[in-house]
Design an enzyme around this catalytic site. Structure first.
Site, PDB file in Angstrom:
ATOM      1  N   ARG A  81       0.730  -1.358   0.126  1.00 18.33           N
ATOM      2  CA  ARG A  81      -0.074   0.097  -0.206  1.00 18.33           C
ATOM      3  C   ARG A  81       0.835   1.347  -0.293  1.00 18.33           C
ATOM      4  NH1 ARG A  81      -3.483  -3.934  -1.291  1.00 18.33           N
ATOM      5  NH2 ARG A  81      -4.536  -5.025   0.346  1.00 18.33           N
ATOM      6  N   ASN A 115      -1.284  -2.353  -7.419  1.00 18.67           N
ATOM      7  CA  ASN A 115      -2.611  -2.199  -7.573  1.00 18.67           C
ATOM      8  C   ASN A 115      -3.007  -1.096  -6.406  1.00 18.67           C
ATOM      9  OD1 ASN A 115      -2.014  -3.936  -5.125  1.00 18.67           O
ATOM     10  ND2 ASN A 115      -4.171  -4.641  -5.367  1.00 18.67           N
ATOM     11  N   HIS A 125      -2.660 -12.715 -12.462  1.00 17.63           N
ATOM     12  CA  HIS A 125      -3.834 -13.072 -11.543  1.00 17.63           C
ATOM     13  C   HIS A 125      -4.399 -14.164 -12.132  1.00 17.63           C
ATOM     14  CE1 HIS A 125      -6.393 -12.160  -7.959  1.00 17.63           C
ATOM     15  NE2 HIS A 125      -7.268 -12.815  -8.865  1.00 17.63           N
ATOM     16  N   ASP A 169       1.639 -12.659  -0.974  1.00 16.74           N
ATOM     17  CA  ASP A 169       0.329 -12.040  -1.381  1.00 16.74           C
ATOM     18  C   ASP A 169      -0.115 -11.423   0.026  1.00 16.74           C
ATOM     19  OD1 ASP A 169      -1.569 -10.954  -2.757  1.00 16.74           O
ATOM     20  OD2 ASP A 169      -2.784 -12.726  -2.956  1.00 16.74           O
ATOM     21  N   HIS A 226      -5.454  -4.696   4.986  1.00 17.19           N
ATOM     22  CA  HIS A 226      -6.868  -4.134   4.908  1.00 17.19           C
ATOM     23  C   HIS A 226      -7.153  -3.796   6.429  1.00 17.19           C
ATOM     24  CE1 HIS A 226      -7.943  -4.673   0.620  1.00 17.19           C
ATOM     25  NE2 HIS A 226      -7.362  -5.865   0.762  1.00 17.19           N
TER      26      HIS A 226
END
Ligand code: DOR
Ligand code: ZN
Length: 356
Positions: A26, A50, A145, A256, A260
């Protein structure tokens, strides 16, 4: 690699420093909060692009790399390996610039709408043939992915169908393209990679080797076990452990780890992603020890990924020891708490130091 045993049980190991070949860190306060967990355990990591908005240009990747390096404490050794996010607007010129920059390790394909910040991903990869050809020409790996995007396909069947419908034709049509199938979850994907050409590899997460899909519904719905691609059946979990512990050089470590905040996971529409960075090597050690394959951990965690990416193997060492240690119920993800994997439970191994 050295393994110390007591009463026939491995109790301590030291091996070449490891790398994480698939990681989400992030940005902003969350980046600063989570990165120390990875820096403690890994020398390098492939950084997923991402973000919101995604990292689609060399300039954005350079700036992001700068923000990551700003969080590396003086004296620590950590190299972020940057990736670009493939969109329908990515051009051949973008790939040429990426290759010339020396700053971009790979390009990541997200199937549109399948996971966190994938809305700008690509619905039909084959609309990007010119870009794929450029990746092939520049010998830049494509990280995939592996889930088909069709909403009418059962959500547990999307990886298997991706292999047949997308990955196999892709490899056939681009005979020199190097591909990493990220975070594989099924026995069929493991078999496909195992039998595939040397230019095809796969990362395997710890959580997909520790849990099967029952863990999503144990006593109620378990949002902290929700990730994409989904946990699969017990036979798939076993096949992943078998692949990772086989010594096959094209399976390697990719956590991975995907932080969150608690409130975005514990929600009527919770985010996909499991945070494992706080315990990554410890969990892999547990899996390999349980499988009686600890001697193969170094290949999986520290050698095979570097070899595939044609980077030097790390020269430092990392030590782990068997010792129960508790995982806290929550950790700080910057401005808000998050729930780490195994929250409130024990790890069987703990980090005992690194030497660079
Ligand atoms: O579970 C996931 N979380 N899968 C992904 O592909 C993305 C990741 C994230 O960024 O949270
Ligand atoms: Zn990911």
């Amino acid at each position: 690699m050295e393994i110390e045993e007591r009463d026939g049980m491995p109790v301590r190991l030291s091996m070449a420093q490891a790398d994480d070949w698939h990681l989400h860190v992030r940005d902003g306060a969350m980046l600063a909060a989570v990165l120390p967990d990875t820096i403690q355990r890994f020398r390098r990591a492939i950084i997923m692009p991402n973000l919101h908005p995604p990292v689609t240009t060399v300039a954005a990747a350079r700036a992001y790399r700068g923000r990551i390096l700003a969080c590396v404490p003086p004296g620590a050794h950590f190299t972020p390996l940057m990736t670009l996010y493939l969109t329908a607007a990515t051009t051949v010129a973008d790939i040429e610039e990426a290759a010339a920059s020396g700053l971009i390790t790979a390009v990541k394909y997200y199937p549109a709408g399948q996971t966190t910040n994938s809305d700008q991903g690509v619905a039909d990869l084959r609309r990007c043939d010119a870009v794929l050809a450029a990746l092939e020409r520049h010998d830049m790996p494509l990280l995939v992915h592996g889930e088909v995007v069709d909403a009418d396909v059962d959500v547990f069947a999307r990886e298997e169908l991706f292999v047949a419908r997308v990955l196999a034709p892709l490899l056939a049509d681009f005979p020199r393209l190097r591909v990493v199938m990220e975070h594989i979850t099924t026995a069929s994907a493991a078999a496909f990679v195992s039998a595939g050409p040397p230019r095809l590899a796969a990362t395997i997460t710890a959580h997909h080797m520790l849990l099967n899909r029952n863990a999503l519904f144990e006593g109620g719905i378990r949002p902290h076990h929700y990730c994409r691609p989904l946990l699969q059946k017990e036979e798939d979990r076993r096949a992943l452990v078998a692949a990772a512990t086989s010594g096959h050089p094209r399976f390697f470590l990719g956590t991975d780890s995907a932080p969150h905040t608690r409130s975005t996971k514990e929600s009527a529409c919770g985010c996909a992603g499991i945070y494992t960075a706080h315990a990554a090597l410890e969990l892999y050690a547990e899996i390999f020890a349980e499988a009686g394959a600890l001697a193969r951990l170094e290949g999986f965690a520290s050698h095979f990924g570097a070899d595939f990416y044609r980077l030097p193997r790390n020269t430092g060492t990392v030590c782990l020891e068997r010792c129960a240690s508790a995982v806290p119920q929550t950790v700080s993800f910057g401005t808000q708490p998050g729930v780490p994997f195994r929250a409130g439970m024990n790890l069987q191994w703990r980090l005992a130091g690194t030497r660079t």
